[in-house]
Design an enzyme around this catalytic site. Structure first.
Site, PDB file in Angstrom:
ATOM      1  N   HIS A  23     -33.733 -31.151 -70.874  1.00  0.00           N
ATOM      2  CA  HIS A  23     -34.388 -29.833 -70.741  1.00  0.00           C
ATOM      3  C   HIS A  23     -34.688 -29.247 -72.130  1.00  0.00           C
ATOM      4  CE1 HIS A  23     -31.874 -29.507 -66.801  1.00  0.00           C
ATOM      5  NE2 HIS A  23     -33.111 -29.749 -66.434  1.00  0.00           N
ATOM      6  N   ARG A  96     -39.521 -37.793 -66.131  1.00  0.00           N
ATOM      7  CA  ARG A  96     -38.594 -38.778 -66.673  1.00  0.00           C
ATOM      8  C   ARG A  96     -39.000 -40.190 -66.325  1.00  0.00           C
ATOM      9  NH1 ARG A  96     -33.798 -35.257 -64.243  1.00  0.00           N
ATOM     10  NH2 ARG A  96     -35.568 -34.860 -62.880  1.00  0.00           N
TER      11      ARG A  96
END
Ligand code: ATP
Ligand code: MG
Length: 167
Positions: A23, A96
Site C-alpha cells: 500500500h 499485484r
C-alpha cells in the site's frame, strides 16, 4: 485547456487492515503523479477488522505525516459518491497479479457506469511487494512468522500489541 488548471485529486480506497508496504508503495507513486492523494479507509466492510477504523487512521496518518499531499480519511457508502464529494477525478488501485484483475476490472467498469467522469488508474508496486496482502500479513503474524520489511515498523509494533492484549 482550463481543466489542466484544476488540481488533480486522486482517491485510493481500501480497508488497510493493516497497512502494508505494498500500500505504501502505491500511495508514494500516486503522490508523485497527482496533486494530492486521499487514502480513503473503508469503514465497515468486514464485520470484525483486526484494527479499528480509528487505529487504521492513526497508523496511516503516522506513516504519511511527512507527505503534505497525502490525506487520510474514512468513508462508507458508494466510493464514487465519496470521490465526487472530495472533487477527486481519479481512483487509484493497485494490481499485484492476474488474480486481482477480474475483480478490479469489474469494479472499474461499474464505477465508470456510475460516474463516467472519474477514471480508475492502476499501478503496479515494486516487485518485492507483489505477494503482500493484509490478509496474508495477519495470517503469517498470527502463526508466529516474521513480517519485518513487509509492513511499516509502526504496523509491526501494533501487531505485537494486539498479540500481547490477547494473551
Ligand atoms: N502489495 C500490494 N501491492 C499493490 N497493490 C496492493 C497491494 N496490497 C493491496 N493492494 C491494493 O490496494 C488496494 C486496497 O486493498 P486492500 O485494502 O483490500 O488490501 P489487501 O492487501 O488486498 O487486503 P485484504 O487482504 O484484506 O483484501 C487494492 O487496489 C489492492 O489491489
Ligand atoms: Mg484486497
Amino acid at each position: 485547456m482550463t481543466t489542466s488548471q484544476l488540481p488533480r485529486i486522486a482517491i485510493y480506497p481500501g480497508s488497510f487492515d493493516p497497512l502494508t508496504n505494498g500500500h505504501v508503495d502505491i500511495i508514494e507513486r500516486g503522490a508523485r503523479i497527482f496533486d494530492s492523494i486521499i487514502v480513503a479507509i473503508l469503514g465497515n466492510v468486514e464485520k470484525t477488522p483486526l484494527f479499528s477504523e480509528k487505529e487504521r487512521v492513526e497508523i496511516l496518518r503516522n506513516v504519511f505525516k511527512g507527505h503534505a499531499n497525502v490525506q487520510v480519511e474514512t468513508f462508507s457508502g458508494l466510493l464514487v459518491d465519496y470521490a465526487q464529494l472530495k472533487k477527486a477525478s481519479v481512483i487509484v488501485r493497485g494490481l499485484r497479479a492476474v488474480s486481482d484483475f477480474e475483480y478490479e476490472f469489474q469494479m472499474a467498469l461499474m464505477n465508470r457506469h456510475l460516474a463516467p467522469g472519474i477514471e480508475t488508474v492502476f499501478m503496479m508496486p515494486a516487485e518485492q511487494y507483489t505477494y503482500i496482502s493484509s490478509r496474508l500479513i495477519k495470517e503469517v503474524f498470527t502463526l508466529g512468522g516474521e513480517v519485518t520489511g513487509l509492513v511499516p515498523p509502526i504496523v509491526e509494533e501494533k501487531l505485537r500489541g494486539k498479540q500481547k492484549a490477547k494473551k
